[in-house]
Scaffold this active site. Structure first.
Site, short mmCIF file in Angstrom:
data_model
loop_
_atom_site.label_atom_id
_atom_site.label_comp_id
_atom_site.label_asym_id
_atom_site.label_seq_id
_atom_site.Cartn_x
_atom_site.Cartn_y
_atom_site.Cartn_z
N CYS A 1 13.84 -15.48 10.11
CA CYS A 1 12.26 -14.92 10.12
C CYS A 1 12.23 -13.85 9.05
CB CYS A 1 12.05 -14.49 11.34
SG CYS A 1 13.02 -13.29 12.02
N CYS B 1 14.48 -10.58 9.37
CA CYS B 1 15.82 -10.74 8.91
C CYS B 1 15.96 -10.47 7.52
CB CYS B 1 16.48 -12.45 8.94
SG CYS B 1 16.51 -13.02 10.75
N ASP C 1 -4.46 -16.72 -30.02
CA ASP C 1 -4.21 -16.39 -31.69
C ASP C 1 -4.62 -17.95 -32.20
OD1 ASP C 1 -2.70 -15.91 -34.17
OD2 ASP C 1 -1.42 -17.51 -33.71
N ASP D 1 2.12 -17.81 -30.44
CA ASP D 1 3.26 -18.46 -30.85
C ASP D 1 4.16 -17.94 -31.84
OD1 ASP D 1 1.72 -18.89 -33.28
OD2 ASP D 1 2.70 -20.88 -33.45
#
Length: 727
Positions: A21, A24, A419, A622
């Protein structure tokens, strides 16, 4: 606890067992952060892994810290690193527990419906004991480890709750042999239901990891290497950069490389999301993991191992799935105090019923119901399962999301800045018009002259002109004494005559007159955003021809912009192009706002201005000059066809040069975030509704056990619905 590590920080991945759970997760993270040198920790309940940054060379200390916390740990094995599926969850414990519990549950149901089917107390004891202490032993072991380490988790709640029900029944059987009702079926049924829930949960969690396993399966184990004209099959690890590999039809490409010989098509769908096979010929690049279709290819290896595109894709997806979304931090803070609060509430429920109703039996049963319903399993799974499913399905469609923070942030995007060149338009120029001052015969002659002057040049405009001349059949002659004129054009001699090729400025400097018809055409092309060049003979007084160049808008760009506007997102184009080219492209695309003549260094300032207007901004680019803007945006999105610098600076990488993927990335982000909120709602709803009902005696432990068991299953199942997403 999960801040971004530095680039050169040591990262260790542990396989953790025994987590059940959210509490933990919080406890293990706290233990790992206490190891000297650790700078950040991210523990994922869904993948059962802990990613630790820092503490280089302290692997043993990290494992020991997890073990001391009451859980199992080991360094990630090669099989786990490859994403191999763990063994199927064992169904036998819950089946056996259910078979032993069924007679008692049936008797209880008959009794509740008005019948009289009471099993002998000793028979109930015989049926319930193996369920409690054999099949349910895992809860005692794990719960004891947690308590010994100073924490409490789901196992503690289940062990305490079922033990209370079992112990009450044993007491009644011994002290009151004629008791009307025992509660052995309660503890046995709860354990059976929890075991069933954990089995269903394990099966569902395995499905969330299918995307990453599918990527790992793309890696061939061997390659056919050619040396000295001989082919030999070797392990993929033996292939080096520069080696030549032979790929037969139907085989996966083992490396990233360049085709030396052969013609074929490559199926890159699992890498880029591109459904159509991509043609491959000598000089074309190929990507490892793609399927070679019909032709035999000889490929020169350009990248191997961790440097291949597939390895980088897998690393990005794994990093995103291991990280935590910011919203998970709030859940972790709640989970850290949740179980202790539930234990306290169970004690108050017991004391309250004992004092008000003077009924110890009812007090115990209601306290058991509180303990059982309150398990925080669903809280721990709500966010990571949705993230794993969302990032996995996105990767399958060619969208790589770097981390969970980027995915969560992307759902809030209000403005997308593009761009222009290479993003919304093709990166290469085309000759869009060639107009001569005389008739068509002179136009062909002029094109041959221009092609001869440009032969051998690597300038983008030169390549566009040479391609157009080749397509037109205007073979280039031979030019001599070619000289570049920086910023203006070039000059050269053909058959003893000197020619000028370049800008209008060059023509003015050389005293060349521009015919009225061509001058008007030049103005028209300039207004349309095209670059105009001129051709003239040195001894003449009038230009021979003009050439108009432009970069073509990508086929999918207009629909991509329309998709974004349909999502309510403002679109902006930021480009270094002049006003005419920028506005012409923006009008064709339907862009809301255009910023032109922006220097590369100023693009980041434009992003900052958009953010100052209150937008959550995504930048799509890019090139190297886009990297500062990508980094300064709330979400940077890099086209996969661009530079590595842009991809490293970005939060999301699109594996295809397709701007339509931008809207898809935002859509999958919104859907994933919606699933996270839905999962958290249901996880909290089970507890917000169930705990008060249990505390007031309106919810039996058996029903509480069923609700708790299926809360986790419903959360994982809801996350898996993302696998049905399509752009």
């Amino acid at each position: 606890m999960n801040g971004k590590p530095s680039i050169d920080a040591a990262v260790t991945t542990l396989a953790v067992s025994g987590m059940t759970c959210a509490s933990c997760v919080a406890h293990i993270e706290k233990a790992l952060m206490a190891v000297p040198g650790v700078t950040s920790v991210s523990v994922n309940l869904a993948t059962e892994k802990a990613t630790v940054t820092g503490a280089a060379g302290s692997d043993a200390a990290l494992v020991a810290a997890v073990v001391a916390s009451g859980y199992g740990a080991q360094l990630e094995t090669p099989a786990q690193a490859r994403g191999e599926a763990p063994p199927p969850a064992d169904w036998r414990p819950w089946v056996l527990a259910s078979l032993l519990s069924l007679p008692m549950v049936v008797a209880m149901l008959v009794d509740l419906s008005g019948g009289h089917l009471m099993l002998p107390g000793l028979l109930q004891l015989a049926l319930a004991t193996p369920v409690q202490f054999w099949l349910g032993a895992r809860f005692y072991v794990a719960g004891w480890r947690a308590l010994r380490a100073g924490s409490a988790n789901m196992d503690v709640l289940v062990a305490l709750g079922t033990s209370a029900g079992y112990g009450l029944s044993v007491y009644q059987l011994l002290a009151m042999p004629d008791a009307a009702h025992l509660y052995f079926e309660t503890s046995a049924a709860v354990i059976s239901l929890v075991l069933l829930g954990k089995w269903l949960e394990a099966r569902a969690k395995q499905r969330t990891g299918e995307a990453i396993r599918a990527l790992h399966r793309l890696r061939p184990e061997t390659a056919r290497r050619r040396r000295n004209g001989q082919d030999e099959e070797v392990a993929i690890e033996a292939v080096a950069v520069g080696d030549q590999v032979v790929v037969r039809p139907g085989e996966r490409l083992p490396v990233d490389g360049t085709v030396l010989e052969g013609d074929s098509h490559a199926d890159e769908s699992l890498l880029t999301g591109e459904s159509r096979p991509v043609p491959k010929a000598p000089g074309d690049r190929v990507t490892g993991g793609a399927i070679n279709a019909e032709g035999l290819l000889l490929v020169r290896t350009d990248a191997v191992g961790a440097e291949t595109a597939l390895a980088r894709i897998i690393h990005l997806v794994e990093s995103a799935q291991a990280a935590k979304a910011p919203i998970q931090k709030t859940v972790d803070r709640i989970s850290a105090v949740f179980v202790p609060a539930v234990l306290a509430l169970a004690v108050l429920t017991f004391l309250g019923w004992w004092w008000l109703a003077a009924d110890v039996t009812q007090a115990v049963i209601n306290a058991v119901a509180v303990l059982v319903i309150a398990c925080p399993c669903a809280l721990g799974l709500a966010t990571p399962t949705a993230l794993i499913a969302g990032t996995g399905v996105a990767a399958g469609r060619g969208i790589l999301i770097k981390d969970a923070e980027a995915l969560e942030q992307a759902h809030r995007i209000g403005a997308v800045a593009f761009d222009k060149t290479g993003t919304l338009t093709e990166a290469s120029f085309r000759l869009l018009a060639f107009e001569a001052a005389a008739d068509n015969a002179d136009a062909d002659a002029a094109m041959r002259i221009a092609a001869a002057l440009q032969a051998g040049s690597e300038h983008p405009l030169a390549r566009a002109l040479l391609q157009a001349a080749s397509e037109r059949g205007a073979a280039a002659g031979r030019a001599e004494s070619v000289q570049a004129l920086p910023g203006r054009g070039l000059t050269g001699c053909i058959d003893g005559r000197r020619y000028w090729l370049g800008s209008a400025r060059l023509m003015r400097e050389q005293g060349v007159r521009l015919p009225d018809a061509l001058a008007l055409a030049a103005e028209r092309h300039a207004d349309a955003g095209r670059t105009v060049s001129w051709l003239a003979e040195a001894d003449g007084s009038t230009a021979l021809a003009l050439m108009a160049f432009g970069d073509r808008v990508r086929d999918s760009a207009p629909s991509a912009v329309a998709k974004l506007r349909a999502l309510g997102i403002t679109t902006v184009m930021i480009t270094g192009d002049g006003r005419g080219a920028a506005q012409a492209a923006a009008a064709e695309l339907g862009i809301d706002t255009v910023r032109y003549e922006v220097l590369p260094a100023d693009k980041a300032a434009q992003i900052a201005a958009l953010k100052a207007q209150g937008h959550v901004v995504a930048m799509v680019g890019d090139g190297i000059n886009d990297a500062p803007a990508l980094a300064s945006a709330d979400v940077g999105i890099a086209m996969g066809s661009g530079t590595d610098v842009a991809m490293h600076a970005a939060d999301i990488t699109l594996m295809r040069a397709d701007p339509a993927l931008v809207a898809d990335a935002i859509d999958i982000s919104r859907r994933t975030y919606r699933k996270i909120l839905q999962n958290l709602f249901w996880a909290f709803a089970y507890n917000v509704v169930g705990i008060p009902l249990a505390a007031f005696g309106l919810l039996s432990p058996v029903v509480a056990g069923a609700a708790m068991a299926f809360s986790s299953v419903s959360v994982v199942g809801n996350a898996l619905l993302l696998k049905r997403w399509k752009p």
